[in-house]
Enzyme design. Structure first.
Site, PDB file in Angstrom:
ATOM      1  N   ARG A   8       0.831  -1.213   0.000  1.00 49.12           N
ATOM      2  CA  ARG A   8       0.000   0.000   0.000  1.00 49.12           C
ATOM      3  C   ARG A   8       0.867   1.265   0.000  1.00 49.12           C
ATOM      4  O   ARG A   8       0.479   2.297  -0.563  1.00 49.12           O
ATOM      5  CB  ARG A   8      -0.933   0.004   1.213  1.00 49.12           C
ATOM      6  CG  ARG A   8      -1.908  -1.170   1.266  1.00 49.12           C
ATOM      7  CD  ARG A   8      -2.738  -1.289  -0.013  1.00 49.12           C
ATOM      8  NE  ARG A   8      -3.712  -2.361   0.055  1.00 49.12           N
ATOM      9  CZ  ARG A   8      -3.479  -3.625  -0.296  1.00 49.12           C
ATOM     10  NH1 ARG A   8      -2.271  -3.979  -0.750  1.00 49.12           N
ATOM     11  NH2 ARG A   8      -4.424  -4.543  -0.200  1.00 49.12           N
ATOM     12  N   LYS A  82      12.794   2.143  28.963  1.00 50.47           N
ATOM     13  CA  LYS A  82      12.000   2.396  27.765  1.00 50.47           C
ATOM     14  C   LYS A  82      12.659   1.850  26.508  1.00 50.47           C
ATOM     15  O   LYS A  82      11.987   1.281  25.637  1.00 50.47           O
ATOM     16  CB  LYS A  82      11.735   3.895  27.623  1.00 50.47           C
ATOM     17  CG  LYS A  82      10.794   4.460  28.678  1.00 50.47           C
ATOM     18  CD  LYS A  82      10.514   5.938  28.447  1.00 50.47           C
ATOM     19  CE  LYS A  82       9.489   6.459  29.455  1.00 50.47           C
ATOM     20  NZ  LYS A  82       9.178   7.885  29.247  1.00 50.47           N
ATOM     21  N   VAL A 106      21.895  11.159  27.045  1.00 47.88           N
ATOM     22  CA  VAL A 106      22.601  11.705  25.884  1.00 47.88           C
ATOM     23  C   VAL A 106      23.475  12.883  26.287  1.00 47.88           C
ATOM     24  O   VAL A 106      23.011  13.872  26.855  1.00 47.88           O
ATOM     25  CB  VAL A 106      21.607  12.124  24.787  1.00 47.88           C
ATOM     26  CG1 VAL A 106      22.336  12.823  23.647  1.00 47.88           C
ATOM     27  CG2 VAL A 106      20.860  10.910  24.256  1.00 47.88           C
ATOM     28  N   ASN A 127      13.410  18.274  26.549  1.00 47.04           N
ATOM     29  CA  ASN A 127      14.067  19.478  27.061  1.00 47.04           C
ATOM     30  C   ASN A 127      14.998  20.065  25.997  1.00 47.04           C
ATOM     31  O   ASN A 127      15.481  19.355  25.108  1.00 47.04           O
ATOM     32  CB  ASN A 127      14.831  19.187  28.349  1.00 47.04           C
ATOM     33  CG  ASN A 127      16.041  18.302  28.132  1.00 47.04           C
ATOM     34  OD1 ASN A 127      17.116  18.786  27.812  1.00 47.04           O
ATOM     35  ND2 ASN A 127      15.868  16.989  28.282  1.00 47.04           N
ATOM     36  N   CYS A 167      18.773  26.936  11.695  1.00 52.85           N
ATOM     37  CA  CYS A 167      18.873  25.855  12.674  1.00 52.85           C
ATOM     38  C   CYS A 167      18.095  26.257  13.923  1.00 52.85           C
ATOM     39  O   CYS A 167      17.552  27.365  14.026  1.00 52.85           O
ATOM     40  CB  CYS A 167      20.327  25.543  12.993  1.00 52.85           C
ATOM     41  SG  CYS A 167      21.141  26.759  14.079  1.00 52.85           S
ATOM     42  N   CYS A 170      19.356  29.406  15.500  1.00 53.67           N
ATOM     43  CA  CYS A 170      18.891  30.616  14.808  1.00 53.67           C
ATOM     44  C   CYS A 170      17.508  31.023  15.311  1.00 53.67           C
ATOM     45  O   CYS A 170      17.230  32.207  15.514  1.00 53.67           O
ATOM     46  CB  CYS A 170      18.797  30.366  13.307  1.00 53.67           C
ATOM     47  SG  CYS A 170      20.339  30.132  12.424  1.00 53.67           S
ATOM     48  N   CYS A 182       4.899  18.513  30.323  1.00 51.17           N
ATOM     49  CA  CYS A 182       3.758  17.585  30.382  1.00 51.17           C
ATOM     50  C   CYS A 182       3.381  17.266  31.821  1.00 51.17           C
ATOM     51  O   CYS A 182       2.227  16.976  32.125  1.00 51.17           O
ATOM     52  CB  CYS A 182       4.095  16.294  29.644  1.00 51.17           C
ATOM     53  SG  CYS A 182       4.310  16.526  27.870  1.00 51.17           S
ATOM     54  N   CYS A 241      25.475  32.756  13.004  1.00 55.75           N
ATOM     55  CA  CYS A 241      24.992  31.823  14.033  1.00 55.75           C
ATOM     56  C   CYS A 241      26.146  30.943  14.510  1.00 55.75           C
ATOM     57  O   CYS A 241      26.854  30.346  13.697  1.00 55.75           O
ATOM     58  CB  CYS A 241      23.873  30.953  13.475  1.00 55.75           C
ATOM     59  SG  CYS A 241      23.346  29.641  14.600  1.00 55.75           S
TER      60      CYS A 241
END
Length: 340
Positions: A8, A82, A106, A127, A167, A170, A182, A241
């Site tokens: 599809r 997770k 990270v 964040n 970016c 910027c 949340c 930048c």
């Protein structure tokens, strides 16, 4: 690759068999496996992306089940990471593609390893500290990435193509602070799904090499008030930048621009210090936090917040103490959940 599986999708002329083959050769990195990340990961897994790397530092809680669709009650009972639960579910959906999962927080160092041979990065974080790192690394390595954010019934998305579009630096210039999350303002699942629709559609265009059809605009919407805005931000690209200009220094990959954490000896507490001194509006923050049902106490110098077994203190300069733990990853999660 079983082409009939994607019949599809192949019937959709802009993709076709050639686009499907291109998709099967591509590698996508998704950072964050909350509401946006789980839905995007499932869509791309079903679409037949060749390799999917998924990353998250957190584990599954009961409050996640309302909107994070890859997880089950058993995952919440076991507090399964997770990334582990998502990978297991995704492999059961499509065993033909490669799924790589990482349970990590990270950092620029981690990110440098994660982006190797990646064709596209999807932002599903909660964040702007991490988003700005992603932005700088994506520009440095010339990898397209797609920003996405949502809270309440509001969401937004923008596709960033290195050296072609503005970016994130910027657009924002400095990292925004003090906005709702949340956990302080809530979220409805359709708002997240709408962001995912925009992100994954743009992703399919890039992965099947149909870049000429990219939106090229920042889109924002509020599903509850029925508002949609598409903003042409091309003029916001800045030649000077620090992240994408002609003499880019990629500031958010440097130590000075990173959040600092330290375990306080003998106090079972972690101190978190933002990259730059801030002036937090403790009154406004108190209003947001009271909506969560937690206990909020303030004085002219600091705000104390207790919810369940968690106790945190934040000072006017943005420095916070997360009490009751020596786990830096847990402390960072709580900081971004309530104070980001």
């Amino acid at each position: 690759m079983r082409m009939e599986r994607y019949s599809r999708q192949i019937l959709f002329t802009p993709i076709g068999e050639e686009g499907q083959r291109k998709l099967a050769e591509k590698h996508v990195l998704i950072i964050g496996l909350g509401t946006l990340g789980t839905q995007s990961a499932e869509m791309l897994t079903r679409a037949g992306v060749g390799k999917l790397t998924i990353v998250d530092r957190d584990y599954i809680e009961w409050s996640n089940l309302q909107r994070q669709q890859l997880y089950t009650e058993e995952d919440a009972k076991n507090r399964t990471p997770k990334a582990i639960a998502a990978a297991k579910r995704l492999r059961s959906i499509n065993s033909e593609i490669e799924i790589v999962s990482h349970v990590v927080d990270v950092t620029p160092e981690e990110l440098e390893n994660l982006v190797i041979e990646v064709d596209l990065i999807l932002d599903a974080t909660d964040n702007f500290d991490i988003r700005m790192m992603i932005n700088d690394m994506a520009i440095k390595q010339q990898i397209p990435w797609i920003f996405g954010s949502c809270v309440g019934s509001y969401g937004m998305s923008f596709t960033i193509i290195p050296h072609e579009t503005p970016c994130l630096h910027c657009l924002l210039e400095t990292v925004p602070i003090g906005g709702p999350t949340c956990d302080t303002a809530g979220i409805i699942s359709p708002a997240a799904s709408q962001v995912v629709v925009h992100q994954t559609t743009e992703a399919l265009k890039i992965l099947t090499e149909n870049e000429q059809h990219l939106r090229g605009k920042l889109i924002s919407f509020d599903l509850w008030t029925n508002q949609v805005v598409q903003m042409n931000v091309a003029s916001m690209k800045k030649a000077d930048c620090p992240s994408c200009g002609s003499e880019a220094t990629y500031p958010y990959l440097s130590f000075d621009e990173q959040m600092k954490t330290a375990i306080l000896c003998g106090r079972q507490s972690v101190q978190i210090r933002p990259p730059k001194k801030q002036e937090r509006d403790l009154g406004e923050l108190a209003v947001q936090l009271k909506k969560t049902g937690g206990k909020v106490e303030t004085n002219p110098f600091l705000l104390s917040y207790t919810i369940g077994d968690e106790r945190m203190v934040i000072f006017k300069d943005g420095r916070a103490l997360i009490h009751g733990t020596n786990d830096i990853d847990k402390a960072r999660t709580l900081y971004h959940r309530y104070f980001s």
